[in-house]
Design a protein around this motif. Structure first.
Motif, short mmCIF file in Angstrom:
data_model
loop_
_atom_site.label_atom_id
_atom_site.label_comp_id
_atom_site.label_asym_id
_atom_site.label_seq_id
_atom_site.Cartn_x
_atom_site.Cartn_y
_atom_site.Cartn_z
N UNK A 51 0.66 -1.78 0.35
CA UNK A 51 0.07 -0.19 -0.03
C UNK A 51 1.02 1.54 0.04
N UNK A 52 0.83 1.85 -0.91
CA UNK A 52 1.45 2.97 -0.92
C UNK A 52 1.18 4.05 -0.41
N UNK A 53 -0.07 4.37 0.26
CA UNK A 53 -0.93 5.20 1.56
C UNK A 53 -0.37 5.07 2.24
N UNK A 54 -0.04 3.24 3.36
CA UNK A 54 0.61 3.58 4.69
C UNK A 54 2.00 3.66 4.42
N UNK A 55 2.37 3.68 3.49
CA UNK A 55 4.05 3.59 3.26
C UNK A 55 4.21 5.31 3.18
N UNK A 56 3.26 6.05 2.81
CA UNK A 56 3.25 7.00 3.10
C UNK A 56 3.17 8.06 4.09
N UNK A 57 2.34 6.94 4.72
CA UNK A 57 2.06 7.97 6.74
C UNK A 57 3.01 7.23 7.54
N UNK A 58 3.61 6.22 7.56
CA UNK A 58 4.26 5.88 8.10
C UNK A 58 6.19 5.93 7.70
N UNK A 59 5.91 6.68 6.44
CA UNK A 59 7.54 7.25 6.27
C UNK A 59 7.57 9.17 6.08
N UNK A 60 6.86 9.69 6.63
CA UNK A 60 6.25 11.13 7.04
C UNK A 60 7.32 11.08 8.30
N UNK A 61 8.21 10.18 8.77
CA UNK A 61 8.67 10.99 9.84
C UNK A 61 10.13 10.21 10.26
N UNK A 62 10.99 10.14 10.05
CA UNK A 62 12.01 8.92 10.71
C UNK A 62 12.92 9.63 11.09
N UNK A 63 12.70 9.71 12.87
CA UNK A 63 14.61 10.38 13.84
C UNK A 63 15.24 9.18 12.80
N UNK A 64 16.53 10.26 13.39
CA UNK A 64 18.32 9.69 12.38
C UNK A 64 18.32 10.72 14.11
N UNK A 65 20.20 9.53 14.43
CA UNK A 65 20.63 10.25 14.81
C UNK A 65 21.15 9.05 16.45
N UNK A 66 22.10 9.51 16.47
CA UNK A 66 22.89 8.23 17.42
C UNK A 66 23.99 7.27 16.94
N UNK A 67 24.70 6.15 17.91
CA UNK A 67 24.89 5.05 16.91
C UNK A 67 24.84 4.46 16.10
N UNK A 68 25.50 3.19 15.98
CA UNK A 68 24.82 2.22 14.95
C UNK A 68 25.04 0.62 14.85
N UNK A 69 23.72 0.24 15.62
CA UNK A 69 23.65 -1.10 15.97
C UNK A 69 23.16 -2.05 14.91
#
Length: 209
Positions: free
Chosen positions: A76-94
């Motif tokens: 679902x493109x609509x579901x993906x667009x909502x989920x991908x709207x805001x994704x946090x970044x930063x911190x270490x690399x696990x």
């Protein structure tokens, strides 16, 4: 009177679907915003033809102390667009946590639909800085993928004058394809996945580097 010739059975036609699972470094070790923007665009681009291809696309991100399923496998493109709207970044690399979470996603999807073929796209510079013995843990997690025989691509995002080549090593441990892209763009990642997906479907995945 009903005869045998009168009976009809619906037959499902079409090829097997794929599951393209992105595993993305969302830590502060690279140009995270550029990387995430490119991946978001690629996910949405791949979803545009997912219905006809019977494909699904999912996204696992790793940062800080762990990993999360940012986008459960969907067509679902609509579901993906909502989920991908805001994704946090930063911190270490696990890195190991990201690979293990992706492995769990594939395990669950395999139980739901055993015929669906997985393709894992790891977007990283190969560095691992989260947890105890992060490099060793990442190696073990990668070899777990290799043992399962999952098709994989590592998009090497390493930049700068000094290159450690860790993403290439990771690709080797995964038993997959390694690709270096200095300038990540949505169309380049989507095109890469398309090419490897087609090669995988024909049974001949080749290394592009």
């Amino acid at each position: 009177m009903v005869r045998r010739d009168d009976l009809r059975q619906a037959t499902r036609e079409g090829r097997e679907g794929n599951l393209v699972l992105f595993v993305v470094d969302a830590s502060g070790s690279m140009a995270a915003r550029q990387r995430m923007s490119a991946v978001k665009g690629a996910v949405l681009s791949l979803l545009l033809d997912a219905y006809q291809r019977r494909d699904k696309v999912g996204l696992v991100t790793f940062r800080g102390v762990g990993a999360e399923v940012a986008l459960p496998p969907t067509s679902s493109v609509d579901a993906a667009a909502v989920r991908l709207e805001s994704l946090p970044t930063g911190g270490r690399t696990p890195l190991a946590a990201g690979l293990l979470r992706a492995h769990e996603v594939l395990r669950v999807e395999r139980m739901r639909d055993p015929a669906r073929r997985p393709l894992v796209v790891v977007v990283t510079d190969g560095r691992a800085t989260g947890g105890v013995e992060p490099v060793a843990q990442a190696g073990r997690a990668a070899r777990l993928f290799a043992a399962e025989g999952h098709a994989s691509v590592v998009v090497d995002c390493e930049s700068g004058p000094v290159r450690l080549g860790l993403a290439g090593q990771l690709a080797g441990e995964l038993g997959g394809t390694a690709v270096t892209l200095d300038d990540l763009r949505a169309d380049s990642i989507a095109g890469l996945v398309h090419d490897v997906r087609e090669s995988y479907g024909s049974g001949s995945v080749r290394r592009v580097a």
